[in-house]
Design a protein around this motif. Structure first.
Motif, mmCIF file in Angstrom:
data_model
loop_
_atom_site.group_PDB
_atom_site.id
_atom_site.type_symbol
_atom_site.label_atom_id
_atom_site.label_comp_id
_atom_site.label_asym_id
_atom_site.label_seq_id
_atom_site.Cartn_x
_atom_site.Cartn_y
_atom_site.Cartn_z
ATOM 1 N N TYR A 1 0.852 -1.198 0.000
ATOM 2 C CA TYR A 1 0.000 0.000 0.000
ATOM 3 C C TYR A 1 0.892 1.255 0.000
ATOM 4 C CZ TYR A 1 -2.960 3.652 2.052
ATOM 5 O OH TYR A 1 -3.591 4.840 2.320
ATOM 6 N N PRO B 1 -15.913 4.966 9.121
ATOM 7 C CA PRO B 1 -15.709 4.119 7.943
ATOM 8 C C PRO B 1 -14.461 3.257 8.133
ATOM 9 C CG PRO B 1 -15.674 6.472 7.349
ATOM 10 C CD PRO B 1 -15.686 6.385 8.838
ATOM 11 N N TYR C 1 -11.993 -0.257 6.358
ATOM 12 C CA TYR C 1 -11.752 -1.172 5.239
ATOM 13 C C TYR C 1 -10.976 -2.390 5.753
ATOM 14 C CZ TYR C 1 -12.414 3.415 3.064
ATOM 15 O OH TYR C 1 -12.891 4.658 2.722
HETATM 16 N N1 EPU Z 1 -13.448 11.145 4.953
HETATM 17 C C1 EPU Z 1 -13.944 12.043 5.871
HETATM 18 N N2 EPU Z 1 -13.544 13.340 5.762
HETATM 19 C C2 EPU Z 1 -12.700 13.776 4.797
HETATM 20 C C3 EPU Z 1 -12.204 12.849 3.863
HETATM 21 C C4 EPU Z 1 -12.587 11.528 3.968
HETATM 22 O O1 EPU Z 1 -14.700 11.704 6.744
HETATM 23 O O2 EPU Z 1 -12.408 14.984 4.781
HETATM 24 C C5 EPU Z 1 -13.888 9.732 5.040
HETATM 25 C C6 EPU Z 1 -15.219 9.517 4.335
HETATM 26 O O3 EPU Z 1 -16.014 8.708 5.143
HETATM 27 C C7 EPU Z 1 -14.879 8.744 3.098
HETATM 28 C C8 EPU Z 1 -13.623 8.019 3.489
HETATM 29 O O4 EPU Z 1 -12.963 8.882 4.430
HETATM 30 O O5 EPU Z 1 -15.881 7.848 2.758
HETATM 31 C C9 EPU Z 1 -12.694 7.770 2.322
HETATM 32 O O6 EPU Z 1 -12.462 8.988 1.622
HETATM 33 P P1 EPU Z 1 -12.078 8.999 0.072
HETATM 34 O O7 EPU Z 1 -12.922 8.043 -0.690
HETATM 35 O O8 EPU Z 1 -12.034 10.429 -0.362
HETATM 36 O O9 EPU Z 1 -10.664 8.365 0.020
HETATM 37 P P2 EPU Z 1 -9.399 8.463 0.973
HETATM 38 O O10 EPU Z 1 -9.293 7.206 1.754
HETATM 39 O O11 EPU Z 1 -9.378 9.744 1.719
HETATM 40 C C10 EPU Z 1 -7.829 7.253 -0.760
HETATM 41 C C11 EPU Z 1 -6.527 7.527 -1.412
HETATM 42 C C12 EPU Z 1 -6.716 8.532 -2.547
HETATM 43 C C13 EPU Z 1 -7.699 7.950 -3.554
HETATM 44 C C14 EPU Z 1 -9.021 7.657 -2.830
HETATM 45 C C15 EPU Z 1 -9.997 6.955 -3.737
HETATM 46 C C16 EPU Z 1 -4.816 7.215 0.281
HETATM 47 C C17 EPU Z 1 -3.838 7.876 1.199
HETATM 48 N N3 EPU Z 1 -5.567 8.044 -0.445
HETATM 49 O O12 EPU Z 1 -8.229 8.483 -0.141
HETATM 50 O O13 EPU Z 1 -5.465 8.688 -3.202
HETATM 51 O O14 EPU Z 1 -7.929 8.858 -4.624
HETATM 52 O O15 EPU Z 1 -8.772 6.785 -1.703
HETATM 53 O O16 EPU Z 1 -9.563 5.642 -3.967
HETATM 54 O O17 EPU Z 1 -4.889 5.988 0.238
HETATM 55 C C18 EPU Z 1 -3.477 10.023 -3.203
HETATM 56 O O18 EPU Z 1 -2.879 8.999 -2.859
HETATM 57 O O19 EPU Z 1 -2.894 11.125 -3.366
HETATM 58 C C19 EPU Z 1 -4.920 9.957 -3.370
HETATM 59 C C20 EPU Z 1 -5.650 11.054 -3.650
#
Ligand code: EPU
Length: 346
Positions: free
Chosen positions: A170, A268, A270
């Motif tokens: 990851y 949330p 995973y």
């Molecule tokens: N969430 C919040 N508040 C926030 C942001 C997120 O509560 O301000 C919670 C929400 O419940 C949401 C969950 O976090 O459902 C997941 O958020 P999101 O789907 O936006 O994804 P993420 O886990 O924050 C990861 C990757 C992103 C990628 C997205 C979609 C990492 C560090 N980041 O973000 O990757 O685009 O999933 O797959 O794993 C990157 O690496 O630069 C990047 C943007």
């Protein structure tokens, strides 16, 4: 542009503002752009910069510069796509490391080759992608990766790395650890499927498809939906400086996960297949700790995605890093979780 075998021009005391998506005005002691491996080898053979570390830059989309860089910064612009293998089911597509990642995704989608459409619109270059095994919407680059070629900086031999040698995890790879600073990635090859392998299980993809009445999506539909979702959440680096997710999502052992799930039933999470560990979204912790939309001068936390730190104009790398440190301390204090940065800090 024809490929050159000559050593490229090297600039002294060069601003990297245009070359990092945070838009930080840090200076490199020396800076050069290479369009072929041969030209870089020619530069190495002059011996002029052998006393300095060489820092390779792709799209500059995963770096925060907190000071001037005492190195030769080498911007990789080795370009070109070519098909190196094809049968009834799949193709192997080779890409120069300096191609933009999203151009590769568009090229694959246009040819109806499936495997990387969920990774549309990720900033950065193809060569930087395997360094941290970029991922989004249920897909990681390792899923479509075949092999890569990289220049061994000590022997100047070009070495081939198969998937298993890259030690993908990851946001992790061999090139972030043992291989760090030892190689320049020149080409990356992907195995893509002629039969679409549609992956809609992550996040909002299915919901957006449903809202558009798309029941049998093509890979072009998937990439368009991913682009729409990303644009709604993530700031465009051309408008607001940022480096995507600043921290990694923390993976914790089951006893810590149970403590969090009991205390915050709506959190949330995973589950990790084949492990009792559970991954939690860092953005959730950061938002709950009150940081979403925070701003101090030109440095801040994005209003729609708390995992993304932003530069509204003239923030320095040190100012962004100071916010990151405060976020880490407050998430640790409130949840007992220690966040790790995803972005490379110099
Ligand atoms: N969430 C919040 N508040 C926030 C942001 C997120 O509560 O301000 C919670 C929400 O419940 C949401 C969950 O976090 O459902 C997941 O958020 P999101 O789907 O936006 O994804 P993420 O886990 O924050 C990861 C990757 C992103 C990628 C997205 C979609 C990492 C560090 N980041 O973000 O990757 O685009 O999933 O797959 O794993 C990157 O690496 O630069 C990047 C943007």
């Amino acid at each position: 542009m024809p490929k050159s075998n000559k050593a490229p021009q090297v600039f002294e005391n060069y601003s990297l503002k245009e070359y990092n998506t945070f838009g930080i005005d840090a200076r490199a002691q020396y800076f050069t752009i290479i369009s072929s491996l041969e030209s870089y080898v020619a530069l190495l053979k002059t011996g002029l910069y052998s006393h300095l570390p060489h820092l390779f830059l792709g799209g500059g989309s995963n770096i925060l510069c907190t000071k001037h860089i005492d190195a030769l910064v080498v911007k990789n612009e080795i370009k070109g796509f070519d098909l190196i293998q094809e049968d009834d089911e799949s193709v192997i597509l080779r890409s120069g490391a300096g191609e933009l990642w999203d151009d590769l995704v568009s090229y694959a989608v246009q040819h109806n080759w499936s495997g990387i459409e969920n990774l549309a619109l990720i900033p950065g270059t193809v060569g930087a992608a395997p360094m941290q095994n970029i991922g989004a919407y249920g897909v990681e680059i390792k899923d479509a990766f075949d092999h890569l070629e990289a220049l061994n900086l000590e022997t100047l031999a070009v070495e081939r790395f198969e998937k298993s040698q890259c030690q993908f995890g990851y946001r992790e790879s061999y090139f972030k650890h043992e291989g760090k600073g030892k190689y320049l990635i020149s080409t990356v090859c992907f195995k893509l499927n002629k039969k679409p392998t549609i992956q809609t299980s992550y996040g909002a993809i299915q919901t957006v498809l449903d809202s558009k009445g798309i029941t049998n999506p093509t890979i072009s539909d998937i990439s368009k939906v991913v682009i729409e979702i990303r644009k709604s959440k993530l700031p465009d680096p051309k408008e607001i400086g940022n480096s995507g997710s600043f921290f990694k999502n923390p993976t914790v052992p089951s006893h810590v996960a149970n403590r969090l799930l009991n205390a915050y039933p709506g959190i949330p999470n995973y589950p990790i297949s084949g492990s009792s560990d559970i991954k939690f979204p860092a953005g959730w912790f950061i938002e709950q700790a009150g940081w979403k939309g925070f701003r101090d001068g030109d440095a801040g936390v994005h209003v729609h995605q708390a995992l993304v730190l932003v530069n509204y104009g003239d923030a320095t790398g040190k100012e962004i890093l100071a916010i990151a440190e405060k976020i880490k301390a407050s998430v640790n204090e409130k949840f007992g979780i220690s966040l790790e940065t995803e972005v490379n800090i110099y």
